[in-house]
Scaffold this active site. Structure first.
Site, PDB file in Angstrom:
ATOM      1  N   LYS A 316      54.297   0.665  24.948  1.00 52.02           N
ATOM      2  CA  LYS A 316      52.984   0.242  25.590  1.00 52.02           C
ATOM      3  C   LYS A 316      52.936  -1.409  25.817  1.00 52.02           C
ATOM      4  CE  LYS A 316      50.138   3.726  23.593  1.00 52.02           C
ATOM      5  NZ  LYS A 316      49.008   4.138  22.878  1.00 52.02           N
ATOM      6  N   ASP A 353      43.415   3.992  26.239  1.00 54.32           N
ATOM      7  CA  ASP A 353      43.000   3.941  24.967  1.00 54.32           C
ATOM      8  C   ASP A 353      41.664   3.363  24.593  1.00 54.32           C
ATOM      9  OD1 ASP A 353      45.448   5.493  24.558  1.00 54.32           O
ATOM     10  OD2 ASP A 353      46.282   3.561  23.713  1.00 54.32           O
TER      11      ASP A 353
END
Ligand code: NAP
Length: 527
Positions: A316, A353
């Site tokens: 990420k 997220d």
């Protein structure tokens, strides 16, 4: 006898170039070759019945049967399912199979199989090299030959030259199965299917799992899917190929999405996103990409026609380097979990997220003014910290690398907390943003019971649904939130970014919960 062309219905017709007129053709159910492999004749028959309900192409691994008598017993009672195309394989051990008899006995079994109704047989190059062509022409005259080469632990230096050798003699079709360390390797295998007719291209290994499935739109005559027992590395089961990936529907037009990570096998994103695509009747497929080398994946986005992807552990924070642009929020968080491929192959990153964290927490506790301990300082932790800070909470970070905890605390406007002092403090909530406790290491917890001095514990891990950490919290009467909440919320946000359509949240949640329930039931059975 059918002609080879009609047996491999979707390989390129003469004069048609790959990537031109054929590319919008719907690839039929027969592009999935079910693999039937078992030690006894009864189990083989059972698997054959299952296989023939799902596909018209079936490989019979005679070499898996326990000896010559069992092979003959199976073939004597063989009932060829209606419209099925059966391929008999009796691969010798020296070529990666299980058959230990002589070449003469191997050929005799293949002749028996043809007499019993198998139209095709797979013969490995190692055996072909040792047989005079006339012998095969006489012994196996009524069968069509798929000549195969297997490279279980490497790529051949020159796949084209291997293909030329395979195509000689009695060969009606060729197969190359090779271990691929990268998607670049898999694309070299695909190139064979682009250039020739009647090719079965099989990229093997864990990195090549999605390539195995995509092979059929890259010119491979079919892809293998075992009914029960995997016979080569990286095979996806017939059940999964049909129910999760709906591979029957794959065409050159199908939009390809996926998740990149290492590990990635634990991810339920394929289950959730494919259920979403099915519920919205979208011609799209979502695949798991085990990615160790981001450059290799990024270079394959164009050639494989990938339209967007999720990013998971540990990429990420590294993926932004490869992007052409980034949503300002994702840039501030410094972690991207969603990438969309725009016109001209430009890559654009988002962080969903963040949305997932807020949806999981905001209805359960007042965030403004609360102190929340976050364990971990990686990509997920960054999304949690920024989401909390944005909502007026104070993120307190504890991580095994103090410098990372401090850096995140500084960036998000929170505090870094030394692990040793966690036990003596009280927090409104504790969030686990490390992978500790994730499937399969489900007996681990990132924090001990005595460190859980809080009103609520939220574990970002969703597999298992109730982690060891959440169990410890339950035992102390603390409210718990499973990572499933965040997982579904971040996944539905991704779906909407990619497709521009409202996500079918209930269908996606249902798919995740039933996969987790199945897994829990299996682990109860196993324990
Ligand atoms: P990541 O970027 O690799 O970060 C992982 C963090 O955990 C790092 O701070 C790492 O420390 C720490 N860590 C790893 N192993 C540890 C150990 N044995 N003991 C202590 N700390 C450890 O990964 P990520 O993308 O943030 O993912 C972390 C977790 O969040 C995963 O389990 C993932 O499933 C979950 N997650 C869930 C969702 C959801 O939707 N529910 C979404 C995102 C993530 P080092 O830096 O020292 O390695």
């Amino acid at each position: 006898m059918l002609e080879p062309e009609s047996l491999f219905p979707c390989t390129l017709a003469p004069g048609i170039k790959a990537g031109t007129d054929w590319k919008h053709r719907v690839l039929g159910r027969d592009k999935i070759c079910a693999v039937v492999a078992a030690a006894d004749a009864g189990a083989m028959r059972r698997q054959l019945r299952v296989a023939s309900r799902e596909t018209g192409t079936v490989e019979l691994r005679l070499d898996w049967l326990a000896g010559d008598r069992e092979i003959s017993r199976f073939l004597e009672g063989l009932k060829v399912p209606r419209k099925a195309m059966l391929i008999a394989t009796c691969r010798r051990r020296s070529a990666g199979g299980k058959y230990v008899g002589t070449i003469a006995a191997q050929l005799a079994h293949l002749a028996e199989a043809i007499a019993a109704g198998c139209q095709w047989y797979d013969l490995e190059i190692e055996t072909v090299r040792q047989c005079p062509p006339k012998l095969l022409n006489v012994l196996l005259a009524d069968g069509r030959q798929l000549t195969s080469a297997h490279f279980f632990d490497r790529m051949p230096k020159n796949p084209g030259r291997v293909a030329n050798e395979l195509a000689r003699g009695k060969s009606d079709a060729i197969k190359i199965a090779a271990h691929c360390d990268s998607l670049r390797d898999a694309r070299k295998i695909f190139a064979l299917g682009h250039a020739r007719r009647n090719v079965v291209a099989v990229p093997m290994g864990d990195v090549a799992v999605p390539a195995r499935l995509l092979a059929i739109r890259e010119g491979s005559a079919f892809t293998y899917a075992p009914v029960e027992n995997a016979t080569a590395p990286g095979q996806v089961s017939l059940e999964e190929v049909k129910r999760v990936y709906r591979l029957d529907n794959l065409t050159r037009r199908t939009q390809i999405y996926g998740v990149i990570g290492d590990p990635v096998g634990h991810s339920l994103s394929p289950t959730m996103q494919n259920a979403g695509f099915a519920a919205r009747h979208l011609d799209a497929m979502y695949l798991p990409f085990l990615v160790r080398d981001l450059r290799d994946f990024v270079d394959s986005i164009g050639p494989l026609g990938i339209r967007g992807f999720s990013v998971t552990i540990p990429h990420k924070q590294a993926i932004p380097r490869y992007l052409d642009g980034c949503d300002p929020l994702a840039a501030r968080i410094g972690a991207v979990n969603t990438v969309v491929v725009r016109g001209g192959g430009k890559l654009y990153g988002y962080n969903t997220d963040y949305v997932g964290v807020l949806r999981a927490l905001e209805d359960r506790m007042p965030l403004r003014g609360s102190r929340v301990l976050i364990a971990g300082a990686g990509g997920a932790a960054r999304a949690v910290a920024f989401a909390l800070a944005q909502s007026g909470a104070i993120p307190c970070i504890t991580a095994r690398r103090t410098a990372r905890a401090k850096a995140l605390a500084r960036a998000a406007g929170g505090e870094a907390i030394d692990r040793a002092s966690v036990r003596g403090e009280f927090f409104d909530a504790i969030v686990n943003a490390t992978p500790v406790g994730m499937h399969p290491r489900v007996i681990e917890s990132p924090l001990a019971s005595r460190e859980l001095n809080c009103r609520l514990v939220f574990d970002t891990i969703y597999r298992p649904r109730i982690t060891k950490l959440l169990r410890l919290a339950q035992q102390r009467g603390i409210e718990i939130v499973s990572g499933v909440e965040m997982f579904v919320a971040q996944g539905t946000a991704q779906f909407e970014i990619w497709t521009g359509e409202r996500a079918p949240t209930s269908a996606m949640r249902r798919a995740v919960l039933s996969a987790l329930a199945r897994e829990e039931a299996d682990s109860r059975k196993g324990s």
